[in-house]
Design a protein around this motif. Structure first.
Motif, mmCIF file in Angstrom:
data_model
loop_
_atom_site.group_PDB
_atom_site.id
_atom_site.type_symbol
_atom_site.label_atom_id
_atom_site.label_comp_id
_atom_site.label_asym_id
_atom_site.label_seq_id
_atom_site.Cartn_x
_atom_site.Cartn_y
_atom_site.Cartn_z
ATOM 1 N N VAL A 1 -0.610 8.564 -7.876
ATOM 2 C CA VAL A 1 0.690 9.285 -7.728
ATOM 3 C C VAL A 1 0.266 10.988 -8.070
ATOM 4 O O VAL A 1 -0.471 11.745 -9.026
ATOM 5 N N ASP B 1 -2.549 3.993 -10.134
ATOM 6 C CA ASP B 1 -1.808 4.517 -8.795
ATOM 7 C C ASP B 1 -1.817 6.173 -9.025
ATOM 8 O O ASP B 1 -1.649 7.073 -9.411
ATOM 9 N N PRO C 1 -3.010 -0.339 -5.861
ATOM 10 C CA PRO C 1 -2.755 0.761 -6.281
ATOM 11 C C PRO C 1 -2.090 2.455 -5.072
ATOM 12 O O PRO C 1 -2.621 1.416 -3.811
ATOM 13 N N ASN C 2 -0.637 2.349 -5.384
ATOM 14 C CA ASN C 2 -0.346 3.253 -3.811
ATOM 15 C C ASN C 2 0.385 4.408 -4.588
ATOM 16 O O ASN C 2 0.410 5.100 -5.818
ATOM 17 N N ARG C 3 0.227 5.986 -4.214
ATOM 18 C CA ARG C 3 0.993 7.069 -4.694
ATOM 19 C C ARG C 3 2.160 6.670 -4.592
ATOM 20 O O ARG C 3 2.606 8.221 -5.073
ATOM 21 N N ARG D 1 0.097 6.704 -13.967
ATOM 22 C CA ARG D 1 1.105 5.784 -13.862
ATOM 23 C C ARG D 1 -0.206 4.246 -13.712
ATOM 24 O O ARG D 1 -1.342 4.265 -12.612
ATOM 25 N N TRP D 2 0.370 3.084 -14.319
ATOM 26 C CA TRP D 2 -0.721 1.642 -14.529
ATOM 27 C C TRP D 2 -0.233 0.577 -14.008
ATOM 28 O O TRP D 2 0.770 0.758 -15.130
ATOM 29 N N ARG E 1 -4.890 -1.331 -13.193
ATOM 30 C CA ARG E 1 -4.974 -0.039 -12.150
ATOM 31 C C ARG E 1 -3.988 0.760 -12.196
ATOM 32 O O ARG E 1 -2.541 0.788 -12.894
ATOM 33 N N HIS F 1 5.460 -0.954 -6.577
ATOM 34 C CA HIS F 1 4.328 -2.528 -5.768
ATOM 35 C C HIS F 1 5.948 -3.299 -5.942
ATOM 36 O O HIS F 1 6.253 -4.351 -6.590
ATOM 37 N N ALA G 1 3.572 4.437 -7.096
ATOM 38 C CA ALA G 1 3.646 3.249 -7.858
ATOM 39 C C ALA G 1 5.074 2.763 -7.358
ATOM 40 O O ALA G 1 5.777 2.334 -8.362
ATOM 41 N N LYS H 1 1.001 -1.176 -0.270
ATOM 42 C CA LYS H 1 0.105 -0.131 -0.237
ATOM 43 C C LYS H 1 0.804 1.165 -0.195
ATOM 44 O O LYS H 1 0.549 2.218 0.444
ATOM 45 N N GLY H 2 1.913 0.790 0.291
ATOM 46 C CA GLY H 2 3.099 2.545 0.271
ATOM 47 C C GLY H 2 3.275 2.577 0.804
ATOM 48 O O GLY H 2 3.848 3.663 1.088
#
Length: 495
Positions: free
Chosen positions: A261, A259, A479-481, A466-467, A257, A485, A483, A67-68
């Protein structure tokens, strides 16, 4: 050994091998978009694929979860002093990749090595906040800062600051180069490390809850083709340059998905010569960009267009710097921009096409056409050049490493590679970094952004895109801010 006994033994061995890493022995196939050779890049300026691989095999003191969020890694806990100048980490009772124990002294040396490798790189100026790294009693190290940095743990979690000891990291996964003959991709086979070898409590049967990953890098065209055919399970690292390929590959939008960002997505002015020598001419180019038309072209819900250097609404943004040219229509802005360009030409100056550098890809093809049309409207011709070629303007497409005004302002600082910069803005940022009062600190950042806005050395469009593409077999992804993973969570089977 009788033949029947040998056969039974072989069956038992195969059953063990099949069950050792989850119920399905097929590795999860993950591909990051990028040059296939970038996966093994040893350059300190790591490509996206190399950063993901390093995070999986070379942990830092802290790391990111799916989740970042910042979570423990080589350090299992830490405290921060009230003044924000000292971070004290207790290291886990684990081993390096060469089986030697993780100690305060070895972690100190490894961190100093990682920091030295980032001098002159994107993280270099951020890391300059570190004053001293001390090895303390037992497995404790202290990092002292020159001034408080609220996002310091976020900085330490960056893959570039993973710790290497005797040329090896400490997990959380091991890697082995491999290739898949069916899909013709070379990469690495990743396996989780046993919990007890990572300084965690031993867990009986831990292999049954994990699975192997095969991680590769490839072009976007190859990655999307393989995903559409069901040959790979996850595609990472998508940008706007390749976003239109999703539709042309016939991939369901339900697999995509995005992100959420922040970052820089716009044009950087490469030099201050000729037409670009005057800030009002650079502003004319910024005024000519039709961001509403750009937003319609991108056609993504939630995509934020902006004329600001700093993404609006971040912590530390006091809102005193607003969007530019409010109340002026695009026609009015272009009329003013046209008059400035005509005045510069003066009937005698010959202005060649502005060279705009950007990477290949159908998204950037559309973007260049949009920019060329906008600048044509004010009397300027354009020519697209490769990313490494001499250019007048260069596309910037980078995700923020931490969500604070300081990151954005630092990207345009005079200490970097920027030929056009504003020393007053840099001085204001320096004052902000040592200002304890959050309201005054926000004022310094706002003033610095205002100075950079006047300079017009960066022409913002909006936030980056970003995907990823994800199949139903994937778990441990969110997805997280940032990008980013991490691969390790994807190797853990849901219980």
């Amino acid at each position: 050994m009788p033949h029947t006994v040998r056969s039974l033994a072989l069956v038992a061995l195969l059953a063990c091998l099949t069950g050792c890493f989850g119920k399905d022995d097929r590795p999860v196939q993950i591909v990051a978009i990028g040059d296939p050779q970038s996966l093994f890049s040893a350059d300190a300026r790591m490509p996206h694929a190399a950063r993901l691989l390093r995070a999986a095999t070379v942990e830092g003191l802290v790391a990111f979860d799916e989740k970042g969020n910042v979570v423990p890694a080589l350090a299992d806990r830490w405290i921060v002093t009230d003044d924000g100048l000292s971070y004290i980490f207790r290291l886990r009772d684990g081993k390096w990749g060469d089986r030697s124990p993780i100690t305060a002294e070895s972690a100190q040396a490894s961190l100093q090595q990682a920091i030295a490798a980032q001098r002159g790189q994107p993280l270099g100026s951020n890391i300059a906040v570190i004053d001293e790294i001390k090895a303390m009693a037992g497995r404790v190290i202290e990092i002292r800062l020159h001034q408080p940095m609220p996002d310091f743990l976020q900085l330490l979690a960056q893959p570039e600051l993973g710790l290497v000891h005797n040329r090896r990291g400490a997990g959380p996964m091991t890697s082995k180069r491999t290739s898949d003959k069916e899909i013709k991709l070379s990469g690495v086979l990743l396996r989780p490390i046993a919990p007890e070898d990572r300084g965690l409590p031993a867990e009986e049967g831990w292999q049954e809850h994990t699975r192997r990953l095969r991680f590769s890098a490839s072009s976007a065209q190859t990655a999307l083709k393989l995903f559409a055919a069901g040959d790979i399970d996850l595609v990472l690292g998508g940008t706007f340059a390749d976003y239109p390929r999703i539709d042309s590959a016939g991939i369901s939008f339900g697999s995509v998905r995005f992100d959420p960002v922040q970052g820089l997505f716009g044009l950087s002015v490469v030099h201050g010569d000729g037409l670009l020598s005057l800030p009002e001419n650079r502003e004319a180019i910024a005024m000519a960009i039709d961001r509403e038309a750009l937003s319609s072209m991108i056609n993504l819900g939630g995509w934020t267009a902006t004329t600001r250097v700093v993404t609006p609404g971040l912590d530390g943004d006091n809102g005193s710097v607003g969007e530019r040219w409010v109340g002026r229509t695009i026609e009015e802005r272009r009329a003013l921009a046209t008059s400035r360009i005509a005045r510069w030409k003066g009937g005698t100056r010959n202005i060649g096409p502005l060279r705009i550098a950007m990477a290949s890809g159908p998204g950037n093809d559309l973007l260049f056409e949009r920019i060329a049309q906008d600048l044509k409207a004010i009397g300027l011709d354009t020519r697209r050049v490769a990313t490494g070629a001499d250019a007048d303007l260069r596309l910037v497409d980078v995700v923020a490493r931490y969500a604070a005004p300081a990151w954005f302002l630092d990207q345009l600082a005079c200490s970097g590679t920027n030929k056009l910069c504003n020393q007053t803005a840099d001085q204001l940022v320096d004052k902000a970094l040592i200002e304890p009062d959050p309201l005054k600190r926000a004022d310094f950042y706002a003033s610095a952004e205002a100075q950079l806005t006047i300079t017009n050395s960066y022409i913002p469009f909006g936030v980056p895109v970003r995907w990823s593409l994800i199949s139903a077999s994937i778990s441990g992804f969110a997805p997280n801010r940032w990008a980013i993973h991490p691969l390790m969570p994807m190797a853990i089977l849901p219980k």
